[in-house]
Design a protein around this motif. Sequence first.
Motif, PDB file in Angstrom:
ATOM      1  N   ARG A   1       0.827  -1.197   0.000  1.00 19.59           N
ATOM      2  CA  ARG A   1       0.000   0.000   0.000  1.00 19.59           C
ATOM      3  C   ARG A   1       0.863   1.248   0.000  1.00 19.59           C
ATOM      4  O   ARG A   1       0.706   2.133   0.810  1.00 19.59           O
ATOM      5  CB  ARG A   1      -0.924  -0.034   1.218  1.00 19.59           C
ATOM      6  N   SER A   2       1.797   1.324  -0.908  1.00 22.09           N
ATOM      7  CA  SER A   2       2.793   2.389  -0.883  1.00 22.09           C
ATOM      8  C   SER A   2       2.169   3.749  -1.146  1.00 22.09           C
ATOM      9  O   SER A   2       1.019   3.870  -1.484  1.00 22.09           O
ATOM     10  CB  SER A   2       3.843   2.142  -1.949  1.00 22.09           C
ATOM     11  N   GLN A   3       2.966   4.744  -1.003  1.00 25.37           N
ATOM     12  CA  GLN A   3       2.677   6.125  -1.392  1.00 25.37           C
ATOM     13  C   GLN A   3       1.748   6.875  -0.446  1.00 25.37           C
ATOM     14  O   GLN A   3       1.888   8.072  -0.283  1.00 25.37           O
ATOM     15  CB  GLN A   3       2.068   6.144  -2.795  1.00 25.37           C
ATOM     16  N   TYR A   4       0.794   6.199   0.147  1.00 22.58           N
ATOM     17  CA  TYR A   4      -0.117   6.926   1.022  1.00 22.58           C
ATOM     18  C   TYR A   4       0.136   6.624   2.494  1.00 22.58           C
ATOM     19  O   TYR A   4      -0.456   7.231   3.355  1.00 22.58           O
ATOM     20  CB  TYR A   4      -1.571   6.580   0.684  1.00 22.58           C
ATOM     21  N   ASP A   5       0.990   5.642   2.782  1.00 21.33           N
ATOM     22  CA  ASP A   5       1.068   5.207   4.168  1.00 21.33           C
ATOM     23  C   ASP A   5       2.336   5.605   4.891  1.00 21.33           C
ATOM     24  O   ASP A   5       2.490   5.306   6.048  1.00 21.33           O
ATOM     25  CB  ASP A   5       0.872   3.687   4.264  1.00 21.33           C
TER      26      ASP A   5
ATOM     27  N   THR B   1       0.512  12.806   7.168  1.00 19.09           N
ATOM     28  CA  THR B   1      -0.311  13.930   6.756  1.00 19.09           C
ATOM     29  C   THR B   1      -1.050  13.667   5.460  1.00 19.09           C
ATOM     30  O   THR B   1      -1.706  14.544   4.947  1.00 19.09           O
ATOM     31  CB  THR B   1       0.555  15.186   6.561  1.00 19.09           C
ATOM     32  N   THR B   2      -0.940  12.484   4.918  1.00 21.43           N
ATOM     33  CA  THR B   2      -1.506  12.220   3.606  1.00 21.43           C
ATOM     34  C   THR B   2      -2.682  11.255   3.708  1.00 21.43           C
ATOM     35  O   THR B   2      -2.562  10.204   4.321  1.00 21.43           O
ATOM     36  CB  THR B   2      -0.418  11.616   2.701  1.00 21.43           C
ATOM     37  N   PHE B   3      -3.786  11.603   3.071  1.00 24.37           N
ATOM     38  CA  PHE B   3      -4.912  10.701   2.962  1.00 24.37           C
ATOM     39  C   PHE B   3      -4.681   9.729   1.814  1.00 24.37           C
ATOM     40  O   PHE B   3      -4.129  10.088   0.786  1.00 24.37           O
ATOM     41  CB  PHE B   3      -6.203  11.479   2.670  1.00 24.37           C
ATOM     42  N   SER B   4      -5.114   8.495   1.977  1.00 24.43           N
ATOM     43  CA  SER B   4      -5.150   7.582   0.838  1.00 24.43           C
ATOM     44  C   SER B   4      -6.391   7.926   0.017  1.00 24.43           C
ATOM     45  O   SER B   4      -7.273   8.632   0.493  1.00 24.43           O
ATOM     46  CB  SER B   4      -5.232   6.145   1.331  1.00 24.43           C
ATOM     47  N   PRO B   5      -6.439   7.420  -1.225  1.00 20.92           N
ATOM     48  CA  PRO B   5      -7.622   7.736  -2.052  1.00 20.92           C
ATOM     49  C   PRO B   5      -8.919   7.279  -1.397  1.00 20.92           C
ATOM     50  O   PRO B   5      -9.984   7.784  -1.718  1.00 20.92           O
ATOM     51  CB  PRO B   5      -7.356   6.965  -3.343  1.00 20.92           C
ATOM     52  N   GLN B   6      -8.852   6.333  -0.480  1.00 26.47           N
ATOM     53  CA  GLN B   6     -10.053   5.880   0.220  1.00 26.47           C
ATOM     54  C   GLN B   6     -10.349   6.748   1.444  1.00 26.47           C
ATOM     55  O   GLN B   6     -11.237   6.434   2.223  1.00 26.47           O
ATOM     56  CB  GLN B   6      -9.911   4.423   0.664  1.00 26.47           C
ATOM     57  N   GLY B   7      -9.610   7.815   1.652  1.00 29.11           N
ATOM     58  CA  GLY B   7      -9.873   8.695   2.780  1.00 29.11           C
ATOM     59  C   GLY B   7      -9.330   8.160   4.093  1.00 29.11           C
ATOM     60  O   GLY B   7      -9.778   8.558   5.162  1.00 29.11           O
ATOM     61  N   ARG B   8      -8.352   7.258   4.006  1.00 29.18           N
ATOM     62  CA  ARG B   8      -7.796   6.692   5.238  1.00 29.18           C
ATOM     63  C   ARG B   8      -6.432   7.302   5.553  1.00 29.18           C
ATOM     64  O   ARG B   8      -5.707   7.764   4.674  1.00 29.18           O
ATOM     65  CB  ARG B   8      -7.641   5.179   5.088  1.00 29.18           C
ATOM     66  N   LEU B   9      -6.089   7.326   6.845  1.00 30.91           N
ATOM     67  CA  LEU B   9      -4.779   7.771   7.296  1.00 30.91           C
ATOM     68  C   LEU B   9      -4.021   6.518   7.724  1.00 30.91           C
ATOM     69  O   LEU B   9      -4.112   6.074   8.867  1.00 30.91           O
ATOM     70  CB  LEU B   9      -4.922   8.740   8.462  1.00 30.91           C
TER      71      LEU B   9
ATOM     72  N   GLN C   1      -0.929   5.709   8.316  1.00 33.15           N
ATOM     73  CA  GLN C   1       0.047   5.764   9.402  1.00 33.15           C
ATOM     74  C   GLN C   1      -0.648   5.631  10.762  1.00 33.15           C
ATOM     75  O   GLN C   1      -0.150   4.984  11.666  1.00 33.15           O
ATOM     76  CB  GLN C   1       0.825   7.079   9.362  1.00 33.15           C
TER      77      GLN C   1
END
Lengths: 277, 277, 277, 277, 277, 277, 277
Positions: E3-7, E11-19, E21
């Motif tokens: 699940r790279s790039q968003y985790d 401070t970054t949301f994944s495209p599914q609106g999840r945090l 970290q």
Amino acid sequence: MFRSQYDTDVTTFSPQGRLLQVEYAMEAVKQGSAVVGVCSATHVVLAALKRSFSDLAWHQRKIVPIDEHIGVAISGIAADARVLTKRMRDECLQHRFVYGDAMPVGRLVHLVADLCQKCTQRISRRPYGVGLLVAGVDESGPHLYQTCPSGEVYDLVGMALGARSQSARTYLERHMDEFSSASREALIRHALWALNETLASAKDQHLSAENCAVGVVSIGDDMRFHLYEHEQVQPLLDACAFPKSGGTATETSTEQAPQNVTDSDEHHDATMQQDTP
Amino acid sequence: MFRSQYDTDVTTFSPQGRLLQVEYAMEAVKQGSAVVGVCSATHVVLAALKRSFSDLAWHQRKIVPIDEHIGVAISGIAADARVLTKRMRDECLQHRFVYGDAMPVGRLVHLVADLCQKCTQRISRRPYGVGLLVAGVDESGPHLYQTCPSGEVYDLVGMALGARSQSARTYLERHMDEFSSASREALIRHALWALNETLASAKDQHLSAENCAVGVVSIGDDMRFHLYEHEQVQPLLDACAFPKSGGTATETSTEQAPQNVTDSDEHHDATMQQDTP
Amino acid sequence: MFRSQYDTDVTTFSPQGRLLQVEYAMEAVKQGSAVVGVCSATHVVLAALKRSFSDLAWHQRKIVPIDEHIGVAISGIAADARVLTKRMRDECLQHRFVYGDAMPVGRLVHLVADLCQKCTQRISRRPYGVGLLVAGVDESGPHLYQTCPSGEVYDLVGMALGARSQSARTYLERHMDEFSSASREALIRHALWALNETLASAKDQHLSAENCAVGVVSIGDDMRFHLYEHEQVQPLLDACAFPKSGGTATETSTEQAPQNVTDSDEHHDATMQQDTP
Amino acid sequence: MFRSQYDTDVTTFSPQGRLLQVEYAMEAVKQGSAVVGVCSATHVVLAALKRSFSDLAWHQRKIVPIDEHIGVAISGIAADARVLTKRMRDECLQHRFVYGDAMPVGRLVHLVADLCQKCTQRISRRPYGVGLLVAGVDESGPHLYQTCPSGEVYDLVGMALGARSQSARTYLERHMDEFSSASREALIRHALWALNETLASAKDQHLSAENCAVGVVSIGDDMRFHLYEHEQVQPLLDACAFPKSGGTATETSTEQAPQNVTDSDEHHDATMQQDTP
Amino acid sequence: MFRSQYDTDVTTFSPQGRLLQVEYAMEAVKQGSAVVGVCSATHVVLAALKRSFSDLAWHQRKIVPIDEHIGVAISGIAADARVLTKRMRDECLQHRFVYGDAMPVGRLVHLVADLCQKCTQRISRRPYGVGLLVAGVDESGPHLYQTCPSGEVYDLVGMALGARSQSARTYLERHMDEFSSASREALIRHALWALNETLASAKDQHLSAENCAVGVVSIGDDMRFHLYEHEQVQPLLDACAFPKSGGTATETSTEQAPQNVTDSDEHHDATMQQDTP
Amino acid sequence: MFRSQYDTDVTTFSPQGRLLQVEYAMEAVKQGSAVVGVCSATHVVLAALKRSFSDLAWHQRKIVPIDEHIGVAISGIAADARVLTKRMRDECLQHRFVYGDAMPVGRLVHLVADLCQKCTQRISRRPYGVGLLVAGVDESGPHLYQTCPSGEVYDLVGMALGARSQSARTYLERHMDEFSSASREALIRHALWALNETLASAKDQHLSAENCAVGVVSIGDDMRFHLYEHEQVQPLLDACAFPKSGGTATETSTEQAPQNVTDSDEHHDATMQQDTP
Amino acid sequence: MFRSQYDTDVTTFSPQGRLLQVEYAMEAVKQGSAVVGVCSATHVVLAALKRSFSDLAWHQRKIVPIDEHIGVAISGIAADARVLTKRMRDECLQHRFVYGDAMPVGRLVHLVADLCQKCTQRISRRPYGVGLLVAGVDESGPHLYQTCPSGEVYDLVGMALGARSQSARTYLERHMDEFSSASREALIRHALWALNETLASAKDQHLSAENCAVGVVSIGDDMRFHLYEHEQVQPLLDACAFPKSGGTATETSTEQAPQNVTDSDEHHDATMQQDTP
């Protein structure tokens, strides 16, 4: 070795909830030379193997006094240790100045641990790559603590850190029942025997007045931390009656050490490979 | 050379618990020209090979006085050394102003080491790429220290840093027993002989009044650091009775130097390849 | 060209202990037009080739006065040089205001070098891409210094920087023995002859009152830095008796310059390829 | 286009010692519409082509007054120019308030250049993407300067910036000998003829009172910057006697312009391709 | 695991609106040893399994008093917990000083939660990797809260956190109807029975006076948080009448625990695999 | 879509001298619903299409008053617009407080533009993704300005921004000669006819009292900005005599609108594809 | 899912002018449990589905009072909501203190929106992952607003947010004409019927006094926000006359709900798949 993406930035959790940078810093602790601490109901003893980075250099101090009643044994990055111990000395001085008496050992240890924890949560600093064994006495008696790069603190009856320390820990675990009631002399012998275990598989190395330091602090009238180095260590070593160099150190130590050391030797071989001091 | 990911950011530990950026900075120290320090019970002597970046430039200073009783020999990035030594001078001045006497050598060295350590833990700065040999006397006698980019400090009887310094260290290790009781003159000769070893494999280079500097500080009434450069060095060199250029330097030095230098020459070949001064 | 990972961030050491960004900044110095400096026991002379970025622009200043007794020749990024020289003027003014006399040349040079060094250690700035030849006199006599993007400082008897400067350095090295006792006029001729060497392989370029500037400062009653530009330069050029344009410049210069210039020409070809002014 | 790694961060030197981000900012200057400046011994003239981003918008100002005696022609990013020119006005006002007289032109230009240089060395800002032609008079006479995104400054007799400016520069170089002694009227004609060259290859575009602005400042009693726009420009254009639209602009201009314009046309074709205004 | 790039950056949301970290930090909570809390109408009970990182160390405190009326059970990174609990103690002290009475439990919990939330939104810090069960009484009665690394707060009648806590939660869900009216003794038994479930599948582990701590706080005259450790715990354990070691713990517990425990055992097997304490 | 490396960081120029992030922000402006502005010699009129994000929401305000004499029509990110318009109101208030009269329109517009420019040069912020049409009167007459994310400002006689605005601009360009002398009523009709063009290709949408707002400000005694919304708009729409829904809107509008609208329809098809409102 | 490069950093526009991080934050809003708001000419009603993260936890509050006259329903990240609502309470208190009366609803909403917008433009923070429905009355009547992570604000007659809210919105759109004149009781029934729609496809879930909360605020003498939870909700639910559990909820609701619900059910199936509450 391919645990990328989560292990380079200390502020990032891995998907398993681990802080890999902190775990790597703990590896730095394992690379230091061995230190041992044991705690009885009346005394705390630190013993350390001083490593010299060159024949031309004096052995580096591995046990340093912090305040009259507290001393510290160091394993890991020496420069980080110097910064932390200097801070500890300042805190003790400040405490004496403000409150007029000695800093409780547990309080000092938690101050250090908080410093370490901060470095694991802020992105602007790396964790401290050092582990400390803190020995001291205060009104609540003798204490042996260990601080970690993670900011965790352990309250201990005995511990060994650094290169090849697994064999020392094995020794300590086998004899821990004897610590509580041990005399000052017996406790020092336990510490040195445990320290000696870390050298058991290295043929030409043995404990000597040069490469070894011992620190002792006791409850009672004289609550001062005593540091034994150089010639002062020799009588303590003599009291241990280690086998002189002849035959392999491992075999000889097996004879004089408790019967289950051979069992611990098997652990030696495993730890030898992963420790690269 | 593919140790990526852990070695570009000084604040990051590798999985083995190492700080690779600090180790790379230590490589910068190895690229400086050679410096040597030796310490007896009464004197400390520094000797340095001055390298000129062009025939048109004066040789750069490699030994610089810090305070009346302290001098420093430099190996590594000259600009970093200038910043550190300037700070050392300021600290000594400040100490004289506040306390009215000379800064203890060990205290000064630890101030420098703390500056170095900070650069290994904060992300906004790189480590200093310089190693210092610090020679000084104070109430506790003569001292020779080495500071590192890592912030570590070593207390030494002798040391050589910089390009091809392995051969000098070999010399020092062989003669270290003679240092403690050596006279001022003998100690200077040891320092110069060790320094000469670093040139032994370079055919057209030899120590001269131009490329060599010597610093001496002694206990006693005159606790001042004396720096010998240019024509002042010639008498000291003459006292060493080096072989004049004729035949290969290596062979000649073998004849006059202690018998085991040939053994050290084998180390030369190895270090030659990795040092690219 | 594939030295990735270590060369984009100035705060990072390469595994060899090098700071590649600083080395690249030194390339910017090589792209400036040539400047030459020579120092005798009594005078310092700077000479510079002024390059015009267009026929429509006046030639840019390459030699600028800093204070009454100090002048600077510039090679590299002009905007960086303007910032540094402005700071130098401020420091000299401040020194006169505080101490009532002229700033010692060496002290000024080290202030500049410290500014340069800081930019090599902090991540928020790039190194200055400029090299300076600083000429000045003070109570200790005439001085010629070179500052580098790395923050290093060299104390010189002569130096040439910038495009095709290798041929000028070759000239200076051959004649350096004559500098110390040279008269003011002779020293100016040496500087211009060296500068002329940088044009030797360019067919249609030769030194002229338009593209050339000379700065001189001497010990004695008049310790002022004199700058000669435009028509003031012509008499100095006439005194050099360069061959007029006819035949290739290289051949002609060979006749009048010392006999070993042909040897230096071989270096020309090599340096031509790497210099792209 | 694959010059990666060194060109995205302005604080990074390429291995060739170049600051590519600064060079790219200079490309932004080339994308502005053309501006021309010429300087005689008594006058400075600016001429600019005003481009409208839509038929519905008034033409943007390309020549703006800064102070009574200084005006500026702009090529590049309009928003950046507004920030810089506003700062210039503030500095001139401040100078009049503090010193009671007009800001020397060169001093103002160097203030702007310092602002530009800072943006090339600090990582928190991009370079300004604008070039200015600064025209002004002060006690030392008339001046025409050019400032660059790099922070460099050029002192000029004539210059053209912006889209298709190469053909204008070719015109200026051919006539530069006539500038110094040219009358006010003649100098304006030179500026407009040069500006017209930038339109020579565009069939339906020609200079008009709408798309063209002229600024003039002269020494003498009236040292004020005069800006001619809209109907005021028509008499100046009429004095140029450009060929009316008929035949290709290029051919016609060739007849009336100096004989060597055909030669410059060859340059047109090259520059047309790289300019994409 | 890809699940790279968003985790990696909190401070970054994944495209599914999840945090992600924050979700990983919650994994750190699951790695702590088990803690249990239950709340009746009159009492709150905490029970915790103390894990020792070595036989040589005292068991770490898992239940810590915050103020007279509040205690906390910890699961997750111990160093983070120490920082948060210290802050809680400071806030309670401050509240007593300012208002003269005890901090309401809910207010304290929300202060902690705000600290946690900040770390999920600012880039300079990682989330706290710790979950707390907060037990306390105030004027509005007894309260059991849970705080999360996300900054969320839950108001609970019972909860279990940490390794193998799913089986404890299953126990609590089955008996939750009995909590409200349970006596002090009954509530303690429920807490210990739930805690015992987390050990049910581990053959050689069972609750003992050494590895177990209990905290109780009640409404009424004595609103103080009582912590039972070591020998004080034994009577509480005895009251639970756990099956002694003999046969598998799971089977035995099934006999004495409510009838539906076998059903919960099936959940055990699933959770065993994902928990790696 | 592969313009990587230069377009993610606003502070970076592409090799062509472009700031791609600013260009992308301008795309955000195109995604807003359409707004139109027209300016005569005596009046300025704004017209806007109010888009509702849901049938359940009131239409968002697209035209907002700033001060008595100034109003603004918005296209782009609504939250950014709110921040900018709030700042504009503050500046106008501040101006009235300090100077006692109304802020000149051009001055206000340039303040906004400077805010926008700053965001394109500093790395800590993204550009504002909003374009404003600013309508106002002051002593110099009526003004219509457009501000851009780039910080650029345009002085206009008419303009349309937002989704499908190309067809409105085509209308405006065809009728711009009529604007200058148009009466208040005629100018409003032009604005609404242009706005209607943006709906011409959407079958079921037409201007109504609900989805449309008009703002007018005039020179003369009453220099106040009047905003017409809801039922107030109906008389203005009635005056336009748009074709009622029947047949395709495009065909009908062609009949009543000037003859060249069919030509503009061809542009419709092109812009429809790139606009995705 | 491969929209890389533009979506990880909130400060970056995509080439289409979108801020993807903000859009992802809006997904976080969709993951909250459903909330509904409806507004008549005299009342505003909020209804919310309280989700419990465990059977052991009390349902979390989804409707929270802000000030006497304002209440908020929450969908999204609970910790972010707590921070925002706390700030709202502070602002209302501050307003009462400074102005002596209640904060106008619109003003409060815009303060929140500005907080949200800042987080979308500054690099140091992520956007807030929460949407709020704000219900309140002030002198201008009753108001229902929605705030978004983007900082946008909508003025509404009705809205539903969170998981499966599409079906509730469909209900609201069908009945919106009835809202304006609805009585207090009728408006509450609309809100609960809409909320019930979000559960229509989940077989074992139905509105109950436990999982449901209602908030009402009205104009008139009593302008206070009333929150109904637990047993207070039951009468309101009873008034709705929902079908009891028996048969599928969807079928039953179809019978009692307005005739067009079957049409909305088709939307259910679509939204079920994309919502993963």
